[in-house]
Design an enzyme around this catalytic site. Sequence first.
Site, short mmCIF file in Angstrom:
data_model
loop_
_atom_site.label_atom_id
_atom_site.label_comp_id
_atom_site.label_asym_id
_atom_site.label_seq_id
_atom_site.Cartn_x
_atom_site.Cartn_y
_atom_site.Cartn_z
N ASP A 97 -7.86 -4.10 -0.85
CA ASP A 97 -8.20 -4.19 -2.18
C ASP A 97 -8.41 -5.81 -2.55
OD1 ASP A 97 -8.77 -1.32 -2.73
OD2 ASP A 97 -6.65 -1.50 -2.92
N HIS B 29 0.75 -1.14 0.04
CA HIS B 29 0.01 -0.03 -0.07
C HIS B 29 1.07 1.20 -0.05
CE1 HIS B 29 -3.17 2.94 1.04
NE2 HIS B 29 -3.80 2.06 0.97
#
Length: 427
Positions: free
Chosen positions: A363, A306
């Site tokens: 995600d 991330h």
Amino acid sequence: MSEKATLEYNGKQYEFPVIKGTEEELAIDIKNLRSSTGMITIDPGYKNTGSCESAITFLDGEKGILRYRGYSIEELAEKADFLEVAYLLIFGELPNKEKLAQFHKDIKSESHVDEEMKKILDGFPKSAHPMGVLSSLTSALIAFNPSSVNVSSEKEMYWAIVRIMAKFPVLVAWTLRKKKGLPLDYGDDSLGYVENIHKMMFKKPNQEYHKNKTVIDALDKLLILHADHEQNCSTSTVRIVGSSHAGLFASLSAGISALWGPLHGGANQAVLEMLEAIEKDGGDTKKYMAKAKDKEDPFRLMGFGHRVYKNFDPRARIIKKAADEVLGDLGIEDPILDIARGLEKEALEDQYFVDRKLYPNVDFYSGIIYRALGIPTEMFTVMFALGRLPGWIAQWREMRLNGEPIGRPRQVYIGENLRSFVPLEKR
């Protein structure tokens, strides 16, 4: 005595105030930099630039911390429901039973979307991307609610918030049902907020709706985990559009468009598209893990690591458990989900990924859950927008109530110097 930061340039020194946040974050206040020095800062992507002071969300990427209004994301995901979290983000405190019940009652009273909106929806082909449809429908709400919100009126502000919280899930459900060729549904006022969303999306016209608690709980958690994430691309868009005193619906529509991009909200769609590509190529996860580690290979492993969280994504830990529960409860056999599990297992055990802290992020897991729930891949980002709605509202409300100035970034010009105009016949 407040702290100062000193800038030295060309033999002169300039002092600027240092601001300290409640979590000990430090920032240099440079709003007078240009008037004092004639210079500006340049920061492509605004990675080191604070655009505002905000009391909504605290995020520490190095330590893997995410809090809404001081409450940890772990505790909220475990103990609260999405509507409670929405109220917390927007109004600053968790509601008591009476306030939550009134909020939900008011939302239900405003859940009708004008029938003429269906004509706008009918104008889109089935091939239209759901995010484009959702952005357009959100913007179209302005035509049916043309009066601007008087932000100094608590009552007007409240009802503007209630209306969009009520109507947005209907637009989301309609976007899905249009994609699937199903008749449009207005839902059921006897259900909870998230249950009603699920019913509006999935109820078949010839079947009775049956809710699955595991599914509803997972959907609730997903929406909570996506509800706000500090000053990201779409949130900054909502704030900067709203800073021109554009209305709430227009600002939200702009935020939806920003979220659409594959580098932002579209990342969960990119995860599933990657998994589908791996499956078409034979489903060899070891092959693709090797490709991901090869710097010469253009393949990129989506859904791992991330750009903000340098250690782990705290949301991923929560949603991994929900993903396992949903897959176990529904008993789904899907080669795509098997590939996802294979990649997850290898990444968590592979020293290359462990050393670089490239863990599966939110995600990755949200895409798995949405697929298990039967949500089309193109709808994943729409679900993200549904979760992010209260965060956008909270950020817009805070920005307007704080009286923040219109957003107007500067630039460093690198084009041609002054040139004389050349007549057309001499060019």
